[in-house]
Write a protein that holds these residues in place. Structure first.
Motif, PDB file in Angstrom:
ATOM      1  N   HIS A 122      -4.382   5.457   7.234  1.00 31.86           N
ATOM      2  CA  HIS A 122      -3.208   6.163   6.717  1.00 31.86           C
ATOM      3  C   HIS A 122      -3.239   7.632   7.146  1.00 31.86           C
ATOM      4  O   HIS A 122      -4.210   8.111   7.741  1.00 31.86           O
ATOM      5  N   LYS A 140       0.229  -6.654   0.340  1.00 30.51           N
ATOM      6  CA  LYS A 140      -0.967  -7.325  -0.163  1.00 30.51           C
ATOM      7  C   LYS A 140      -1.094  -8.734   0.386  1.00 30.51           C
ATOM      8  O   LYS A 140      -2.190  -9.211   0.705  1.00 30.51           O
ATOM      9  N   HIS A 186      -6.988   0.752   0.289  1.00 30.81           N
ATOM     10  CA  HIS A 186      -5.565   0.600  -0.010  1.00 30.81           C
ATOM     11  C   HIS A 186      -5.267   1.070  -1.435  1.00 30.81           C
ATOM     12  O   HIS A 186      -6.089   0.949  -2.340  1.00 30.81           O
ATOM     13  N   CYS A 217       0.495   3.598   6.152  1.00 38.26           N
ATOM     14  CA  CYS A 217      -0.077   2.247   6.073  1.00 38.26           C
ATOM     15  C   CYS A 217       1.041   1.246   5.813  1.00 38.26           C
ATOM     16  O   CYS A 217       1.504   0.579   6.720  1.00 38.26           O
ATOM     17  N   CYS A 272       0.841  -1.193   0.000  1.00 36.38           N
ATOM     18  CA  CYS A 272       0.000   0.000   0.000  1.00 36.38           C
ATOM     19  C   CYS A 272       0.879   1.247   0.000  1.00 36.38           C
ATOM     20  O   CYS A 272       1.784   1.387   0.825  1.00 36.38           O
ATOM     21  N   TRP A 295      -2.564   0.029  -3.882  1.00 36.55           N
ATOM     22  CA  TRP A 295      -1.487  -0.933  -4.060  1.00 36.55           C
ATOM     23  C   TRP A 295      -0.505  -0.478  -5.129  1.00 36.55           C
ATOM     24  O   TRP A 295      -0.878   0.141  -6.112  1.00 36.55           O
ATOM     25  N   ARG A 326      -0.110   4.360   0.486  1.00 37.15           N
ATOM     26  CA  ARG A 326      -0.571   5.485   1.306  1.00 37.15           C
ATOM     27  C   ARG A 326       0.344   5.647   2.524  1.00 37.15           C
ATOM     28  O   ARG A 326       0.820   4.670   3.102  1.00 37.15           O
ATOM     29  N   CYS A 343      -7.964   0.883   4.928  1.00 37.52           N
ATOM     30  CA  CYS A 343      -6.585   1.388   4.984  1.00 37.52           C
ATOM     31  C   CYS A 343      -6.523   2.559   5.954  1.00 37.52           C
ATOM     32  O   CYS A 343      -7.171   3.590   5.745  1.00 37.52           O
ATOM     33  N   GLU A 350     -10.377  -4.139   2.780  1.00 39.91           N
ATOM     34  CA  GLU A 350      -9.824  -3.011   2.041  1.00 39.91           C
ATOM     35  C   GLU A 350      -9.662  -1.764   2.900  1.00 39.91           C
ATOM     36  O   GLU A 350      -9.381  -0.692   2.399  1.00 39.91           O
TER      37      GLU A 350
END
Length: 274
Positions: free
Chosen positions: A135, A123, A173, A119, A114, A175, A116, A133, A131
């Motif tokens: 951050h 994966k 996220h 975070c 990820c 990715w 961000r 996240c 999902e």
């Protein structure tokens, strides 16, 4: 005996020749000399005295305009301030078409991480369907030994504690494979007005969620993510002084524009940075 005479000066202007004592004008010099006198008096072999010339009024000396006093230049290590951003309609439309949620499973590999801030989950460690996240949407700030995020302002002196700070915002996220990240050089230029200095980086498919644009009074830092995992970084000391609180950044489909408010109403040198 009496004769005609003139006791005033000759005037000549706009090609006309005349005596100031009468209003007869002519453009021909011979005709001017033949104009009969308009005043009577006795003959005299002594040349009349010229009328006293009055001293011209002395005009006051022009006021000297002093250049404005220059501000004392702030230190370079002042805290970096994240600039407020605006996303253009064209870029917003493009980002909707490239939304992460539309990526195929093949595009998101197990080695993806990820992107961000705050975070950093892999994966492979995230359960299917999870999902969420956590951050930091802000920027990291390091100043006088303190480390914190601009979005939540939780300060610490320990770098490891700073890295462990839990994100303050929930989202999905984003990715990306770090092995595919490519640092590149982008074309950029700048121009100035009386009040602002404008710095432009030319990059297509900019990803504002991953970008960082910060500055203090004398320094500008950029990390621009765009295209296919391409990154452009810029970290320079400015030639002048700016006001970060009155500056901003605009993301568009083909460029990133940073508009910085000048702290002094003066022209910057052509070098822009030191």
């Amino acid at each position: 005996k009496q004769w005609y005479q003139r006791r005033v000066a000759i005037t000549a202007g706009d090609a006309y020749k005349s005596w100031s004592c009468c209003e007869k004008k002519t453009t021909d010099f011979t005709e001017f000399l033949n104009i009969k006198g308009c005043c009577k008096g006795k003959h005299n072999n002594v040349k009349p005295e010229e009328p006293a010339k009055t001293d011209k009024e002395t005009s006051p000396a022009p006021e000297t305009v002093k250049p404005p006093e220059r501000m004392e230049r702030p230190p370079v290590d002042e805290p970096m301030v994240p600039l407020p951003s605006t996303i253009s309609a064209s870029l917003r439309k493009m980002l909707n078409n490239l939304a992460v949620s539309e990526k195929t499973e093949e595009a998101v590999t197990k080695s993806a991480i990820c992107q961000r801030k705050g975070c950093g989950k892999a994966k492979v460690d995230v359960a299917d369907g999870d999902e969420t996240c956590e951050h930091h949407p802000g920027s990291p700030i390091f100043h006088e030994g303190m480390k914190y995020w601009s979005c939540c302002n939780k300060k610490t002196t320990d770098f490891n504690d700073f890295l462990k700070q839990k994100g303050c915002t929930n989202g999905t996220h984003l990715w990306g494979d770090p092995s595919l990240k490519k640092e590149v050089v982008c074309r950029y230029d700048w121009h100035q007005t009386g009040e602002f200095v404008n710095f432009t980086v030319y990059a297509k498919k900019v990803k504002p969620a991953l970008c960082t644009v910060t500055c203090n009074a004398v320094k500008l830092q950029l990390e621009i993510h765009f295209g296919d995992d391409q990154v452009f970084t810029f970290d320079k000391v400015l030639a002048g002084i700016v006001k970060p609180e009155n500056s901003k950044v605009t993301y568009s489909a083909t460029k990133v524009e940073v508009s910085m408010k000048k702290a002094e109403f003066i022209a910057w040198p052509s070098t822009f940075v030191l």
